[in-house]
Design a protein around this motif. Structure first.
Motif, mmCIF file in Angstrom:
data_model
loop_
_atom_site.group_PDB
_atom_site.id
_atom_site.type_symbol
_atom_site.label_atom_id
_atom_site.label_comp_id
_atom_site.label_asym_id
_atom_site.label_seq_id
_atom_site.Cartn_x
_atom_site.Cartn_y
_atom_site.Cartn_z
ATOM 1 N N GLU A 65 0.862 -1.188 0.000
ATOM 2 C CA GLU A 65 0.000 0.000 0.000
ATOM 3 C C GLU A 65 0.894 1.233 0.000
ATOM 4 O O GLU A 65 1.809 1.340 0.831
ATOM 5 N N SER A 143 -11.898 0.487 1.666
ATOM 6 C CA SER A 143 -12.509 -0.171 2.818
ATOM 7 C C SER A 143 -12.593 -1.660 2.546
ATOM 8 O O SER A 143 -12.914 -2.085 1.432
ATOM 9 N N GLU A 147 -11.442 -2.551 8.125
ATOM 10 C CA GLU A 147 -10.410 -1.562 7.793
ATOM 11 C C GLU A 147 -10.968 -0.464 6.895
ATOM 12 O O GLU A 147 -11.641 -0.740 5.903
ATOM 13 N N HIS A 148 -10.670 0.795 7.244
ATOM 14 C CA HIS A 148 -11.117 1.942 6.449
ATOM 15 C C HIS A 148 -9.963 2.930 6.310
ATOM 16 O O HIS A 148 -9.311 3.283 7.304
ATOM 17 N N THR A 149 -9.719 3.375 5.072
ATOM 18 C CA THR A 149 -8.625 4.298 4.784
ATOM 19 C C THR A 149 -9.183 5.511 4.047
ATOM 20 O O THR A 149 -10.003 5.359 3.127
ATOM 21 N N GLU A 169 -6.146 3.287 15.348
ATOM 22 C CA GLU A 169 -6.106 4.354 14.345
ATOM 23 C C GLU A 169 -4.654 4.662 13.997
ATOM 24 O O GLU A 169 -3.775 4.701 14.856
ATOM 25 N N LYS A 212 -6.066 5.686 8.733
ATOM 26 C CA LYS A 212 -6.451 4.274 8.617
ATOM 27 C C LYS A 212 -7.006 3.831 9.971
ATOM 28 O O LYS A 212 -6.365 4.028 11.001
ATOM 29 N N TYR A 215 -7.956 -1.604 11.459
ATOM 30 C CA TYR A 215 -7.125 -2.689 10.921
ATOM 31 C C TYR A 215 -6.396 -3.480 12.010
ATOM 32 O O TYR A 215 -5.733 -4.484 11.720
#
Length: 217
Positions: A65, A143, A147-149, A169, A212, A215
């Motif tokens: 990433e 997402s 996990e969400h970015t 976070e 982020k 995760y």
């Protein structure tokens, strides 16, 4: 060699105060933030390519990433200028280079099981969406499961409500000054807060952050 792998510990690292370290590839330098092995395993780092640097073709068996901080990063699949965000899924490979030179925020071997999505986003061409409070704008990037970015933009004087992050976070400050009750974090600061941590963030100056969440579950 391991570095900062205990995710129960809150970290705030101003990377502008760190020295660049050479890597095994000529012309490629790093600032190490998290590391599981000498040249393997979970890794979070800043990476700098000098002009006309090329990296040997290599696989990413557990995914890669990247957010481009400065310059233009390239590989056989395309060109990624400042602000580009991309995810090379597990099993992918490429031969990166940077004729102009670049700086990157890089996370290796941290994809959740089943996340095989290829992502290519030029954030300069995307639309900001309204945030949960006035002065806050959000640009979702990816997402999967918990996990969400996203990118989050704070106008000067924006305050958010106190909140908890059950899945932890991670923040990298891209511009301006991010703040909470624990301190001030200028451009280049990397923050990692453990699961179920709580804070009350704000920005008097205004800022843009890469965020982020979720995760670490």
């Amino acid at each position: 060699m391991t570095l900062n792998l205990d995710r129960s510990i809150r970290l705030a690292i101003n990377t502008s105060e760190m020295e660049w370290e050479s890597s095994p590839a000529q012309g490629v330098f790093r600032k190490k933030l998290e590391r599981e092995g000498v040249e393997s395993g979970l890794t979070t780092s800043l990476v700098k390519y000098d002009k006309e640097t090329a990296f040997a073709p290599h696989p990413h068996p557990n995914g890669e990433e990247i957010f481009v901080l400065e310059g233009v990063f390239e590989d056989e699949h395309g060109k990624y200028p400042k602000g580009a965000y991309f995810r090379n899924p597990p099993g992918s490979q490429h031969a990166p280079k940077s004729p102009q030179g670049c700086e990157l925020f890089v996370k290796l071997n941290q994809f959740q099981t089943g996340d095989n999505q290829l992502v290519r986003i030029q954030t300069a061409e995307q639309t900001w969406l309204p945030g949960l409070v006035d002065g806050l704008s959000v640009m979702p990037l990816h997402s999967f499961a918990t996990e969400h970015t996203a990118l989050v933009r704070w106008q000067p004087g924006t305050h958010f409500q106190p909140h908890v992050h059950p899945g932890g976070e991670e923040i990298f400050v891209l511009d301006g000054m991010f703040e909470d009750e624990f301190g001030q974090y200028p451009k280049g600061t990397w923050l990692r807060s453990p699961p179920y941590s709580k804070h009350n963030p704000f920005s008097e100056q205004g800022c843009i952050i890469f965020v982020k969440t979720g995760y670490m579950l």
